[in-house]
Design an enzyme around this catalytic site. Structure first.
Site, mmCIF file in Angstrom:
data_model
loop_
_atom_site.group_PDB
_atom_site.id
_atom_site.type_symbol
_atom_site.label_atom_id
_atom_site.label_comp_id
_atom_site.label_asym_id
_atom_site.label_seq_id
_atom_site.Cartn_x
_atom_site.Cartn_y
_atom_site.Cartn_z
ATOM 1 N N HIS A 188 0.834 -1.198 0.000
ATOM 2 C CA HIS A 188 0.000 0.000 0.000
ATOM 3 C C HIS A 188 0.873 1.254 0.000
ATOM 4 C CE1 HIS A 188 -3.731 2.128 1.944
ATOM 5 N NE2 HIS A 188 -3.740 2.214 0.613
ATOM 6 N N HIS A 197 -13.963 5.042 0.885
ATOM 7 C CA HIS A 197 -12.909 5.476 1.798
ATOM 8 C C HIS A 197 -12.079 6.550 1.079
ATOM 9 C CE1 HIS A 197 -10.767 2.564 -0.747
ATOM 10 N NE2 HIS A 197 -9.630 3.170 -0.356
#
Length: 266
Positions: free
Chosen positions: A159, A238
């Site tokens: 990520h 998100h």
């Protein structure tokens, strides 16, 4: 023809004969009487022939002092001195009023300059404060996926940012003042915004449901740049937030330490 008047004397007859003593005495008496008569006549005629008295003569008669011309000269001098003194007082008053007005204007100008200087200093201080002000990208949120987390969802194998929990349509804010360098669709990031900041770093806001700024716009800390969503490669609503050293993918750094270094409690 000569006439003998006495022993050894002769008198010449005719007009050249000298008047006798009695005749001469009579002539003197007549002359004195004539002068007296003329003097009396002049005295009696003087009141009728006298001209009216002049102001100077009247003043002289009233004061009992002879008028030599100095009285009038002194009066003229006193009047002129009074006029000069009045003019001097008028000029002095005008000069004092002008000086007071000039001082008032100078004080007002100095006060305006002081106030303007304070406004400029306050504006610069506010600008500096704004440049150094940082906020969280989503108010009252928390991190749902950490930076560097591994998995098949990311093409790099990890990520490159952090995910902040945010329901669809939540306001997304620029974390600091800067310039928008990208605003729109960006493949796997869906709709995204990239902002360049004064310290040379960049922040990215991905998976937005909508973008509310345009490329080239200036934004401040806390200004809205879009609304959260789930566009692009996303498993649900998100905010994907990245911090980069350059505008492009692959220059990412850890976002949370960056925010905390700038005073953001995350």
């Amino acid at each position: 023809m000569a006439t003998t008047t006495g022993p050894g004397r002769q008198r010449t007859p005719g007009k050249h004969r000298r008047p006798g003593r009695a005749c001469r005495a009579g002539a003197r008496i007549a002359g004195v009487a004539g002068l007296a008569t003329a003097s009396v006549a002049g005295s009696l005629a003087a009141p009728a022939a006298a001209a009216p008295a002049t102001p100077a003569v009247a003043a002289e008669e009233a004061s009992g002092r002879p008028d030599t011309g100095l009285t009038q000269a002194a009066a003229v001098s006193d009047s002129l001195a009074g006029r000069i003194a009045d003019q001097a007082r008028t000029q002095r008053s005008a000069a004092e009023a002008a000086a007071e007005e000039a001082a008032r204007k100078a004080a007002a100008r100095a006060e305006r300059e002081r106030e303007e200087g304070e406004r400029r200093r306050a504006a610069r201080a506010a600008e500096r404060a704004a440049l150094h002000r940082y906020v969280a990208p989503v108010a009252g949120s928390h991190v749902s996926t950490a930076y560097g987390a591994g998995g098949a969802m990311w093409s790099s194998g990890s990520h490159t940012g952090v995910d902040f929990h945010a329901a669809s349509g939540t306001t997304v804010r620029s974390v600091a003042a800067g310039e928008v360098v990208e605003a729109g669709w960006s493949g796997a990031y869906g709709y995204n915004v990239v902002v360049r900041h004064a310290d040379g770093t960049y922040t990215q806001y991905g998976h937005l449901s909508s973008v509310t700024v345009a490329s080239g716009a200036r934004v401040g800390a806390g200004d809205r740049v879009g609304l959260s969503g789930s566009t692009g490669n996303s498993s649900g609503p998100h905010l994907h937030f990245e911090v980069r050293t350059g505008p492009d993918y692959g220059s990412d750094i850890a976002p949370l330490p960056y925010l905390r270094e700038h005073g953001v409690d995350v």
